[in-house]
Design a protein around this motif. Structure first.
Motif, PDB file in Angstrom:
ATOM      1  N   ILE A  50      37.269  40.131  27.552  1.00 21.62           N
ATOM      2  CA  ILE A  50      38.607  39.592  27.765  1.00 21.62           C
ATOM      3  C   ILE A  50      39.452  40.567  28.590  1.00 21.62           C
ATOM      4  CG2 ILE A  50      40.721  38.843  26.594  1.00 21.62           C
ATOM      5  CD1 ILE A  50      38.980  37.656  24.430  1.00 21.62           C
ATOM      6  N   SER A  51      39.141  41.856  28.526  1.00 19.69           N
ATOM      7  CA  SER A  51      39.869  42.846  29.335  1.00 19.69           C
ATOM      8  C   SER A  51      39.465  42.796  30.803  1.00 19.69           C
ATOM      9  CB  SER A  51      39.620  44.255  28.798  1.00 19.69           C
ATOM     10  OG  SER A  51      40.172  44.377  27.509  1.00 19.69           O
ATOM     11  N   ILE A  52      38.363  42.117  31.116  1.00 27.09           N
ATOM     12  CA  ILE A  52      37.945  41.994  32.509  1.00 27.09           C
ATOM     13  C   ILE A  52      38.941  41.146  33.299  1.00 27.09           C
ATOM     14  CG2 ILE A  52      36.168  40.970  33.992  1.00 27.09           C
ATOM     15  CD1 ILE A  52      34.104  42.004  32.019  1.00 27.09           C
ATOM     16  N   MET A  53      39.558  40.178  32.637  1.00 23.87           N
ATOM     17  CA  MET A  53      40.497  39.292  33.338  1.00 23.87           C
ATOM     18  C   MET A  53      41.697  40.036  33.927  1.00 23.87           C
ATOM     19  SD  MET A  53      40.207  36.138  30.747  1.00 23.87           S
ATOM     20  CE  MET A  53      38.614  35.731  30.100  1.00 23.87           C
ATOM     21  N   SER A  58      44.258  42.734  38.707  1.00 22.28           N
ATOM     22  CA  SER A  58      44.735  43.976  39.326  1.00 22.28           C
ATOM     23  C   SER A  58      43.996  44.270  40.618  1.00 22.28           C
ATOM     24  CB  SER A  58      44.557  45.144  38.365  1.00 22.28           C
ATOM     25  OG  SER A  58      45.361  44.988  37.236  1.00 22.28           O
ATOM     26  N   LEU A  59      42.684  43.999  40.635  1.00 22.94           N
ATOM     27  CA  LEU A  59      41.921  44.215  41.855  1.00 22.94           C
ATOM     28  C   LEU A  59      42.364  43.278  42.972  1.00 22.94           C
ATOM     29  CD1 LEU A  59      38.326  44.825  40.460  1.00 22.94           C
ATOM     30  CD2 LEU A  59      39.837  46.481  41.562  1.00 22.94           C
ATOM     31  N   ARG A  60      42.670  42.026  42.628  1.00 21.93           N
ATOM     32  CA  ARG A  60      43.146  41.080  43.639  1.00 21.93           C
ATOM     33  C   ARG A  60      44.468  41.551  44.248  1.00 21.93           C
ATOM     34  NH1 ARG A  60      43.711  35.435  41.471  1.00 21.93           N
ATOM     35  NH2 ARG A  60      44.232  35.020  43.645  1.00 21.93           N
ATOM     36  N   VAL A  61      45.357  42.052  43.415  1.00 24.24           N
ATOM     37  CA  VAL A  61      46.643  42.554  43.918  1.00 24.24           C
ATOM     38  C   VAL A  61      46.419  43.792  44.785  1.00 24.24           C
ATOM     39  CG1 VAL A  61      48.798  43.633  43.182  1.00 24.24           C
ATOM     40  CG2 VAL A  61      48.010  41.554  42.074  1.00 24.24           C
TER      41      VAL A  61
END
Length: 112
Positions: A50-53, A58-61
């Motif tokens: 669930i922490s992967i979401m 954050s990576l997309r931003v």
């Protein structure tokens, strides 16, 4: 409030639902000696999944160049996921034990 917390808030209900289901499962099959080890592994594993979401958000931003990745917020989101799972699992275990009859409350005095 950062992006990690916004994403975490959206998926935190999954922690509660999965925790209650795991707690009820532990109440029904409480005789297995390895079940508590498996439950701990499941809690940490689901907390990581669930922490992967928030990590993906954050990576997309970061890729778009709109912000930075906050590692302390990501670690805090993981710890909150694990804590929410553990608390709801224990509550589900107690409620499940009362429901199936493994635990009987005698005059609402648990410790005496």
């Amino acid at each position: 409030m950062g992006l990690v917390y916004d994403v975490f808030d959206k998926y935190s209900i999954l922690d509660i639902i999965i925790g209650f289901a795991l707690g009820y499962y532990l109440a029904v099959y409480h005789d297995d000696p390895n079940l508590w080890i498996i439950a701990t592994i499941v809690i940490v594993g689901i907390g990581a999944i669930i922490s992967i979401m928030p990590i993906i958000a954050s990576l997309r931003v970061k890729i778009r160049g709109e912000g930075e990745i906050s590692v302390p917020e990501l670690l805090e989101a993981f710890l909150l996921n694990v804590a929410m799972l553990a608390v709801s699992t224990s509550l589900g275990f107690v409620i499940g034990s009362i429901a199936i009859g493994n635990f009987i409350v005698d005059s609402l005095l648990i410790f005496f």
